[in-house]
Design an enzyme around this catalytic site. Structure first.
Site, short mmCIF file in Angstrom:
data_model
loop_
_atom_site.label_atom_id
_atom_site.label_comp_id
_atom_site.label_asym_id
_atom_site.label_seq_id
_atom_site.Cartn_x
_atom_site.Cartn_y
_atom_site.Cartn_z
N ASP A 197 1.30 -0.70 -0.20
CA ASP A 197 0.23 -0.17 -0.04
C ASP A 197 0.79 1.15 -0.25
O ASP A 197 1.45 1.89 1.63
CB ASP A 197 -0.44 -0.44 0.98
CG ASP A 197 -1.57 0.67 1.13
OD1 ASP A 197 -1.27 1.96 0.46
OD2 ASP A 197 -2.91 1.30 1.78
N HIS A 202 0.76 8.19 4.28
CA HIS A 202 1.18 7.45 4.97
C HIS A 202 2.43 7.34 5.44
O HIS A 202 3.16 6.79 5.87
CB HIS A 202 0.97 5.62 4.82
CG HIS A 202 0.08 5.30 5.08
ND1 HIS A 202 -1.15 5.55 6.38
CD2 HIS A 202 -1.33 4.77 3.84
CE1 HIS A 202 -2.47 4.69 5.48
NE2 HIS A 202 -2.51 5.04 4.42
N ILE A 217 -0.06 8.93 8.88
CA ILE A 217 -0.73 8.37 10.13
C ILE A 217 -0.48 6.76 9.29
O ILE A 217 -0.37 6.05 7.91
CB ILE A 217 -2.72 8.37 9.79
CG1 ILE A 217 -3.12 7.63 7.83
CG2 ILE A 217 -3.10 9.75 9.45
CD1 ILE A 217 -4.66 7.68 7.20
N GLY A 220 -5.02 1.74 8.41
CA GLY A 220 -5.46 0.60 9.08
C GLY A 220 -5.28 -0.36 8.97
O GLY A 220 -5.37 -1.65 9.84
#
Length: 298
Positions: A197, A202, A217, A220
């Protein structure tokens, strides 16, 4: 602005079959990106990050299946009509039909299975399902069900799915039976993105700022993997063969460097869970559930 989605077309969208082989190195790196092996004297997680453990073969984290034969962020492709900048990963469910091997070769087949409209200005929910099969035998290894909230695409008109997403898993009202705290490293998102990803949210502080975050961040799916680690550590003595399924709802982003506290409620073969970023008091996963296999499995 009206949604540009054509519901019947999106529900019938064809996806290419994705083929992927994974090696011992991929399995080890995935576990390392979740923080396993951070204590060099802890023998429990060593089987997930080291292939030379005496008497034990390398073991794959169950949630490694989440990154196998993944079609990528296809909502960004122009044929979908999706306002992709406003897509949020709301919920994820992974079912392991057999314990995941540490090395293998698989195909992934993705399809859109539901598109639930909440009304104009209220967004819509899109459910996609990916089947991961062994490339040689065709055996179904895992099924991943992903629920996305399309914040910019309410008011879809005719052709949307009837009904609504599945209700959340209820968390027991009693105190948790077990609690597991796991620290994340400041570079956790930079490591996890190399599992597939590559969203700059990120990694790039400027992109994170434009999205309204003070810093990049954590993915998830990385947070889900860390919660799976908590179940393995606190309850299963790191026995991945007992891990049959996991479902979580993403409720807030975790940040690299957070300490993630996972509370566990054990009711037979079903484990309920909730994960909180301890320093900030933010619940990052809620309404979580893990289904267990009997301990007698080989």
């Amino acid at each position: 602005m009206p949604s540009q989605i054509d519901p019947p077309r999106l529900l019938q969208r064809a996806f290419p079959i994705i083929e992927q082989a994974w090696t011992a190195r991929d399995t080890q790196f995935y576990a390392l990106s979740l923080g396993l092996g951070s204590d060099p004297l802890d023998p429990g997680p060593l089987r997930y990050v080291y292939e030379g453990l005496s008497g034990n073969a390398l073991v794959a984290m169950p949630t490694l299946a989440n990154v196998l034969a993944y079609p990528g962020f296809w909502a960004r492709e122009p044929d979908t009509g999706i306002a992709w900048e406003q897509v949020v990963h709301a919920e994820h469910e992974l079912t392991l039909h057999t314990p995941l091997p540490a090395t293998g070769h698989a195909t992934g087949h993705t399809r859109v299975t539901a598109l639930w409209d909440r009304g104009e200005g209220r967004g819509a929910f899109l459910q996609q399902v990916r089947e991961i099969r062994d490339v040689t035998s065709g055996t179904l290894i895992a099924t991943a069900r992903q629920l996305n909230f399309l914040r910019g695409d309410g008011g879809l008109g005719p052709g949307a799915s009837e009904g609504s997403p599945p209700p959340p898993h209820p968390i027991p009202e009693r105190a948790p039976d077990l609690v597991c705290d796991l620290a994340t490293s400041p570079q956790a998102a930079l490591l996890y993105r190399l599992c597939g990803d590559l969203n700059p949210l990120h990694a790039d502080p400027a992109v994170a700022a434009r999205a309204g975050f003070s810093r990049p961040i954590l993915h998830g799916m990385a947070t889900m993997g860390i919660a799976a680690h908590a179940v393995l550590r606190a309850l299963l003595d790191y026995d991945a063969t007992r891990f049959a399924a996991m479902r979580v709802r993403f409720t807030a982003p975790a940040l690299p460097g957070d300490t993630l506290r996972t509370e566990l409620w054990v009711d037979g073969s079903q484990v309920s869970l909730r994960t909180t970023a301890l320093e900030r008091g933010a619940v990052v996963l809620n309404h979580g559930r893990v289904d267990l296999r009997p301990s007698s499995i080989a």
